[in-house]
Design an enzyme around this catalytic site. Structure first.
Site, PDB file in Angstrom:
ATOM      1  N   ALA A 201     -26.852  18.116  13.864  1.00  0.00           N
ATOM      2  CA  ALA A 201     -26.645  19.811  13.078  1.00  0.00           C
ATOM      3  C   ALA A 201     -26.104  19.872  12.292  1.00  0.00           C
ATOM      4  O   ALA A 201     -26.565  20.710  11.488  1.00  0.00           O
ATOM      5  CB  ALA A 201     -27.657  20.589  14.548  1.00  0.00           C
ATOM      6  N   CYS A 331     -16.168   9.569   9.870  1.00  0.00           N
ATOM      7  CA  CYS A 331     -15.848   9.211  10.871  1.00  0.00           C
ATOM      8  C   CYS A 331     -14.619   8.073  10.849  1.00  0.00           C
ATOM      9  O   CYS A 331     -13.940   7.440  11.765  1.00  0.00           O
ATOM     10  CB  CYS A 331     -17.042   8.408  11.588  1.00  0.00           C
ATOM     11  SG  CYS A 331     -18.240  10.032  11.528  1.00  0.00           S
TER      12      CYS A 331
END
Length: 382
Positions: A201, A331
């Site tokens: 999201a 990441c």
């Protein structure tokens, strides 16, 4: 002035998302697994959100499993395919997100699966002819193809329907990490014969910590996280009701104004590229990031041959002046290694240049482009 050009990492929330999450946090605090009225109210929010999100993709609500985000969703699907679908061969690429790339390496080691990487073009595109060669090579085995829809570093777009059709031809399962495309591109799961997709999201103006996995009806997986029977036994743990409700608002609003968003962001990306080429004619547009058909309208990845700084130094200097961008996946932001995506297809000489990813959203303004160009010129001259 702060300038945020890192929307592929995470996006600002729509105000309506914050309002909805606040409402749920204040009023719907019961455990959705409880049988009393407070619990039933929370459960109702979850199932209403599931239904409304599924409608955006022409999916059945039962095909959506809520997760903590794209990483968990990818892990759930990849582990499930090997453990419960008896997948023996996985065909992927070396430019996948690390939640896929690293997971496949572990599965290869622990389950002795055959792991093949499809060839890439000089632009970092997946070679579909080679994909078919690999599929033909393993006819008779249980195969999973895992290829991302939009690359998170260079924005290359995989022809999703074409790949799904190829996979069906060879009776292979097809999983696609669609984290960068959900909320930005329409995905019709009735039209596209794909088995698994994933979403997060916070990539489309929703909250962090929530996403979903789509698993085509008729395919049976089991929970990666053990415990209770939440999510029809497919994902144990008390659901984050407020996050799920926020994701519903974010995805609904993103698709309601999709056409308007696409027009604006295509214009914005073109203006950004035009201005940076005007100021720095020697820049390189890595992969298909300079395009709007083969490349996402939200991402551009640029190499700077005339800059002497390393990636980290250039990022640091931009950060000091209030500009947020990245050298690749958030990441891997702490890594000193070069981008595994760019390393897969750029020439050795090109890898010596600093390359940065700039990613946009409807919250970006044209004024920011002008200010950024001034900042970049100052850094180049320092």
């Amino acid at each position: 002035m702060k300038i945020y050009f890192d929307n592929a990492a995470s996006t600002p929330l729509y105000p309506e998302v914050i309002d909805r999450m606040t409402e749920v946090l204040n009023n719907t605090y019961g455990n959705p697994s409880a049988t009393h009225a407070f619990g039933r109210s929370a459960k109702s929010v979850i199932e209403s959100s599931r239904k409304n999100i599924a409608q955006q993709f022409k999916a059945h609500p039962s095909e959506l499993i809520f997760t903590s985000g794209g990483t968990e969703a990818n892990n759930f699907i990849l582990n499930g395919a090997v453990r419960y679908l008896n997948v023996e061969v996985i065909i992927s690429s070396v430019i996948e997100h690390h939640s896929v790339f690293n997971t496949l390496k572990i599965l290869q080691k622990e389950h002795s699966i055959i792991l093949e990487y499809v060839k890439l073009t000089e632009k970092g595109e997946v070679c579909l002819d080679n994909l078919q060669v690999l599929l033909q090579k393993y006819i008779g085995k249980n195969i999973l193809v895992s290829l991302m829809h939009i690359n998170n570093e260079i924005g290359n777009i995989l022809p999703l329907k074409e790949v799904a059709t190829i996979c069906k031809k060879y009776n292979a399962y097809f999983h696609s990490d669609t984290v960068q495309s959900v909320g930005h591109y329409p995905i019709d799961l009735q039209e596209i014969p794909i088995d698994f997709i994933t979403a997060s999201a916070h990539k489309f103006h929703g909250p962090k910590g929530i996403g979903f996995a789509f698993v085509r009806k008729g395919i049976t997986l089991h929970s990666l996280i053990t415990g209770g029977e939440q999510e029809k036994g497919l994902r144990a743990g008390t659901e984050a009701v407020h996050n799920i409700a926020g994701m519903e608002i974010a995805i609904t609003k993103s698709y309601e104004q999709l056409e308007k968003n696409i027009v604006y962001l295509k214009y914005y990306k073109n203006k950004f590229i035009t201005e940076i080429q005007k100021n720095f004619p020697d820049i390189l547009l890595n992969g298909n990031s300079g395009e709007l058909t083969k490349g996402a309208y939200t991402i551009v990845n640029i190499g700077f041959p005339s800059f002497k700084q390393r990636n980290d130094t250039l990022l640091f200097q931009l950060d000091l002046k209030g500009v947020a961008c990245s050298k690749g996946s958030a990441c891997q932001s702490g890594s000193v290694e070069k981008s595994h995506v760019l390393s897969a297809f750029l020439l050795a000489e090109q890898l010596q240049y600093p390359s940065l990813r700039f990613s946009f959203s409807v919250f970006n303004t044209e004024e920011e482009i002008d200010i950024f160009m001034t900042i970049l010129r100052e850094i180049a001259q320092s």
